[in-house]
Design a protein around this motif. Structure first.
Motif, PDB file in Angstrom:
ATOM      1  N   ILE A 125      55.345  41.756  45.296  1.00  0.00           N
ATOM      2  CA  ILE A 125      55.818  40.945  44.169  1.00  0.00           C
ATOM      3  C   ILE A 125      56.815  39.907  44.679  1.00  0.00           C
ATOM      4  O   ILE A 125      57.703  40.196  45.461  1.00  0.00           O
ATOM      5  N   GLY A 126      56.645  38.671  44.230  1.00  0.00           N
ATOM      6  CA  GLY A 126      57.511  37.592  44.668  1.00  0.00           C
ATOM      7  C   GLY A 126      56.904  36.750  45.767  1.00  0.00           C
ATOM      8  O   GLY A 126      57.354  35.631  46.018  1.00  0.00           O
ATOM      9  N   HIS A 127      55.868  37.287  46.447  1.00  0.00           N
ATOM     10  CA  HIS A 127      55.181  36.507  47.476  1.00  0.00           C
ATOM     11  C   HIS A 127      54.497  35.313  46.824  1.00  0.00           C
ATOM     12  O   HIS A 127      54.010  35.394  45.700  1.00  0.00           O
ATOM     13  N   VAL A 128      54.428  34.192  47.530  1.00  0.00           N
ATOM     14  CA  VAL A 128      53.904  32.954  46.957  1.00  0.00           C
ATOM     15  C   VAL A 128      52.458  33.098  46.493  1.00  0.00           C
ATOM     16  O   VAL A 128      52.026  32.421  45.554  1.00  0.00           O
ATOM     17  N   LEU A 129      51.698  34.004  47.117  1.00  0.00           N
ATOM     18  CA  LEU A 129      50.293  34.180  46.743  1.00  0.00           C
ATOM     19  C   LEU A 129      50.042  35.432  45.908  1.00  0.00           C
ATOM     20  O   LEU A 129      48.904  35.720  45.565  1.00  0.00           O
ATOM     21  N   TYR A 130      51.070  36.163  45.586  1.00  0.00           N
ATOM     22  CA  TYR A 130      50.908  37.458  44.919  1.00  0.00           C
ATOM     23  C   TYR A 130      50.069  37.338  43.648  1.00  0.00           C
ATOM     24  O   TYR A 130      50.363  36.540  42.756  1.00  0.00           O
ATOM     25  N   ASN A 131      48.990  38.141  43.579  1.00  0.00           N
ATOM     26  CA  ASN A 131      48.089  38.234  42.426  1.00  0.00           C
ATOM     27  C   ASN A 131      47.336  36.944  42.114  1.00  0.00           C
ATOM     28  O   ASN A 131      46.844  36.756  40.996  1.00  0.00           O
ATOM     29  N   LYS A 132      47.238  36.040  43.092  1.00  0.00           N
ATOM     30  CA  LYS A 132      46.367  34.887  42.928  1.00  0.00           C
ATOM     31  C   LYS A 132      44.960  35.253  43.406  1.00  0.00           C
ATOM     32  O   LYS A 132      44.781  36.059  44.312  1.00  0.00           O
ATOM     33  N   VAL A 133      43.968  34.643  42.779  1.00  0.00           N
ATOM     34  CA  VAL A 133      42.568  34.920  43.076  1.00  0.00           C
ATOM     35  C   VAL A 133      42.073  33.915  44.113  1.00  0.00           C
ATOM     36  O   VAL A 133      42.451  32.739  44.076  1.00  0.00           O
ATOM     37  N   ILE A 153      46.982  36.714  38.168  1.00  0.00           N
ATOM     38  CA  ILE A 153      46.570  37.710  37.188  1.00  0.00           C
ATOM     39  C   ILE A 153      47.730  38.682  36.997  1.00  0.00           C
ATOM     40  O   ILE A 153      48.562  38.861  37.887  1.00  0.00           O
ATOM     41  N   ALA A 154      47.782  39.292  35.828  1.00  0.00           N
ATOM     42  CA  ALA A 154      48.904  40.168  35.489  1.00  0.00           C
ATOM     43  C   ALA A 154      48.680  41.574  36.030  1.00  0.00           C
ATOM     44  O   ALA A 154      47.553  42.071  36.079  1.00  0.00           O
ATOM     45  N   ASP A 155      49.741  42.229  36.432  1.00  0.00           N
ATOM     46  CA  ASP A 155      49.667  43.630  36.836  1.00  0.00           C
ATOM     47  C   ASP A 155      49.399  44.510  35.616  1.00  0.00           C
ATOM     48  O   ASP A 155      49.944  44.280  34.526  1.00  0.00           O
ATOM     49  N   GLY A 156      48.559  45.539  35.812  1.00  0.00           N
ATOM     50  CA  GLY A 156      48.355  46.537  34.782  1.00  0.00           C
ATOM     51  C   GLY A 156      47.555  46.086  33.585  1.00  0.00           C
ATOM     52  O   GLY A 156      47.515  46.786  32.572  1.00  0.00           O
ATOM     53  N   VAL A 157      46.891  44.926  33.680  1.00  0.00           N
ATOM     54  CA  VAL A 157      46.131  44.376  32.552  1.00  0.00           C
ATOM     55  C   VAL A 157      44.707  44.092  33.017  1.00  0.00           C
ATOM     56  O   VAL A 157      44.498  43.480  34.068  1.00  0.00           O
ATOM     57  N   TRP A 158      43.717  44.527  32.247  1.00  0.00           N
ATOM     58  CA  TRP A 158      42.336  44.205  32.588  1.00  0.00           C
ATOM     59  C   TRP A 158      42.118  42.702  32.482  1.00  0.00           C
ATOM     60  O   TRP A 158      42.444  42.089  31.462  1.00  0.00           O
ATOM     61  N   THR A 159      41.573  42.118  33.534  1.00  0.00           N
ATOM     62  CA  THR A 159      41.388  40.674  33.619  1.00  0.00           C
ATOM     63  C   THR A 159      39.992  40.372  34.129  1.00  0.00           C
ATOM     64  O   THR A 159      39.497  41.026  35.044  1.00  0.00           O
ATOM     65  N   HIS A 160      39.370  39.369  33.535  1.00  0.00           N
ATOM     66  CA  HIS A 160      38.065  38.930  34.023  1.00  0.00           C
ATOM     67  C   HIS A 160      38.274  37.778  35.004  1.00  0.00           C
ATOM     68  O   HIS A 160      38.913  36.786  34.686  1.00  0.00           O
ATOM     69  N   ILE A 161      37.757  37.939  36.226  1.00  0.00           N
ATOM     70  CA  ILE A 161      37.854  36.871  37.224  1.00  0.00           C
ATOM     71  C   ILE A 161      36.452  36.485  37.665  1.00  0.00           C
ATOM     72  O   ILE A 161      35.543  37.321  37.707  1.00  0.00           O
ATOM     73  N   ALA A 162      36.270  35.207  37.972  1.00  0.00           N
ATOM     74  CA  ALA A 162      34.975  34.707  38.411  1.00  0.00           C
ATOM     75  C   ALA A 162      35.164  33.605  39.442  1.00  0.00           C
ATOM     76  O   ALA A 162      36.052  32.760  39.301  1.00  0.00           O
ATOM     77  N   CYS A 163      34.339  33.642  40.477  1.00  0.00           N
ATOM     78  CA  CYS A 163      34.332  32.613  41.510  1.00  0.00           C
ATOM     79  C   CYS A 163      32.906  32.120  41.677  1.00  0.00           C
ATOM     80  O   CYS A 163      31.964  32.912  41.572  1.00  0.00           O
ATOM     81  N   GLU A 164      32.750  30.840  41.959  1.00  0.00           N
ATOM     82  CA  GLU A 164      31.413  30.335  42.198  1.00  0.00           C
ATOM     83  C   GLU A 164      31.391  29.284  43.294  1.00  0.00           C
ATOM     84  O   GLU A 164      32.347  28.527  43.488  1.00  0.00           O
ATOM     85  N   LYS A 165      30.300  29.287  44.030  1.00  0.00           N
ATOM     86  CA  LYS A 165      30.002  28.254  45.013  1.00  0.00           C
ATOM     87  C   LYS A 165      28.876  27.417  44.410  1.00  0.00           C
ATOM     88  O   LYS A 165      27.816  27.952  44.088  1.00  0.00           O
ATOM     89  N   PHE A 166      29.094  26.108  44.272  1.00  0.00           N
ATOM     90  CA  PHE A 166      28.108  25.291  43.576  1.00  0.00           C
ATOM     91  C   PHE A 166      27.793  24.023  44.362  1.00  0.00           C
ATOM     92  O   PHE A 166      28.499  23.653  45.307  1.00  0.00           O
ATOM     93  N   ASP A 167      26.719  23.365  43.966  1.00  0.00           N
ATOM     94  CA  ASP A 167      26.287  22.117  44.582  1.00  0.00           C
ATOM     95  C   ASP A 167      27.124  20.977  44.008  1.00  0.00           C
ATOM     96  O   ASP A 167      27.010  20.642  42.831  1.00  0.00           O
ATOM     97  N   ALA A 168      27.972  20.388  44.859  1.00  0.00           N
ATOM     98  CA  ALA A 168      28.844  19.307  44.400  1.00  0.00           C
ATOM     99  C   ALA A 168      28.190  17.940  44.555  1.00  0.00           C
ATOM    100  O   ALA A 168      28.786  16.918  44.188  1.00  0.00           O
ATOM    101  N   GLY A 213      43.809  47.003  45.439  1.00  0.00           N
ATOM    102  CA  GLY A 213      44.869  47.884  44.963  1.00  0.00           C
ATOM    103  C   GLY A 213      44.893  47.960  43.450  1.00  0.00           C
ATOM    104  O   GLY A 213      45.696  47.302  42.788  1.00  0.00           O
ATOM    105  N   GLY A 214      43.989  48.752  42.917  1.00  0.00           N
ATOM    106  CA  GLY A 214      43.925  48.869  41.469  1.00  0.00           C
ATOM    107  C   GLY A 214      42.578  49.373  41.024  1.00  0.00           C
ATOM    108  O   GLY A 214      41.911  50.122  41.739  1.00  0.00           O
ATOM    109  N   GLU A 215      42.151  48.957  39.839  1.00  0.00           N
ATOM    110  CA  GLU A 215      40.937  49.477  39.219  1.00  0.00           C
ATOM    111  C   GLU A 215      39.905  48.366  39.020  1.00  0.00           C
ATOM    112  O   GLU A 215      40.258  47.222  38.746  1.00  0.00           O
ATOM    113  N   ILE A 216      38.643  48.735  39.171  1.00  0.00           N
ATOM    114  CA  ILE A 216      37.529  47.806  38.987  1.00  0.00           C
ATOM    115  C   ILE A 216      36.554  48.431  38.008  1.00  0.00           C
ATOM    116  O   ILE A 216      36.215  49.610  38.122  1.00  0.00           O
TER     117      ILE A 216
END
Length: 229
Positions: A125-133, A153-168, A213-216
């Protein structure tokens, strides 16, 4: 994409482009089953099952192991990483538990080479990248191509995350990150593609850089771009 809610959600929809969907609903045993193409992933140490956002989930931070596909021939899906793809998952980070990089899903070969990866940063916690996707892959020259979210993303909260690689367009590749259905970050300037990642394997909750480190609750990989709608 999914309903942007911290309390209610749904498993991703299966489409003709779906490569794998680990719904993580069995609630017992040491396997998370891919309901689409049989790329079942095993945690040799035995996972901790929990109540998920939808049905069941697994706590990969409890064992520090995560799940690896040992049934599909290594390298069988290396061509998939060369195309355009999307990853999405329901996750709940649990404080500072987990490695420096918390892998949600990856296709990698255990030798710091990945054809695709979606992960969340730890580092305390406090790290510049902490909990970033982050969405990332290794290009044909061995250079990491990645994009990091602006939001955390928040600690202890279910969060939907999505990443995509697309044709630019114009021979370029792009990356997008969505958090709870909201577009967070975009890079449309990448000019080199992913390496084929020889001998790669699918992994859920673990990878080259660390365990989640957590639940999926569920993980979906598809050979298509997702839309905010």
């Amino acid at each position: 994409m999914r309903t942007p809610s911290t309390e209610l959600g749904q498993h991703p929809d299966i489409s003709a482009n779906t490569k794998a969907l680990w719904v993580i609903d069995k609630g017992s045993g040491n396997v998370v089953y891919d309901v689409v193409s049989g790329r079942n992933c095993t945690d040799a140490g035995g996972p901790t099952w929990v109540s998920g956002l939808v049905g069941k989930g697994v706590d990969t931070g409890d064992t520090g192991l995560g799940f690896t596909d040992t049934t599909t021939a290594p390298g069988a899906d290396s061509g998939f990483a060369l195309g355009f793809w999307s990853c999405e998952a329901w996750v709940r980070r649990m404080g500072a538990v987990g490695g420096g990089v918390n892998t949600v899903v990856t296709y990698d070969n255990g030798a710091a080479e990945s054809g695709l990866s979606m992960h969340v940063f730890g580092g305390g916690i406090g790290h510049v990248l902490y909990n970033k996707v982050q969405c990332a892959w290794i290009d044909a020259l061995g250079v990491s191509k990645n994009l990091t979210s602006t939001a955390r993303i928040a600690d202890g909260v279910w969060t939907h995350i999505a990443c995509e690689k697309f044709d630019a367009g114009g021979g370029k590749y792009g990356i997008k990150i969505h958090i709870n259905g909201v577009l967070d970050a975009t890079d449309s300037s990448i000019t080199t593609n992913a390496a084929a990642c020889p001998n790669g394997q699918w992994k859920v909750g673990t990878g080259n850089f660390g365990y989640f480190g957590g639940e999926i609750c569920s993980v979906h990989v598809t050979a298509a771009s997702l839309t905010t709608a």
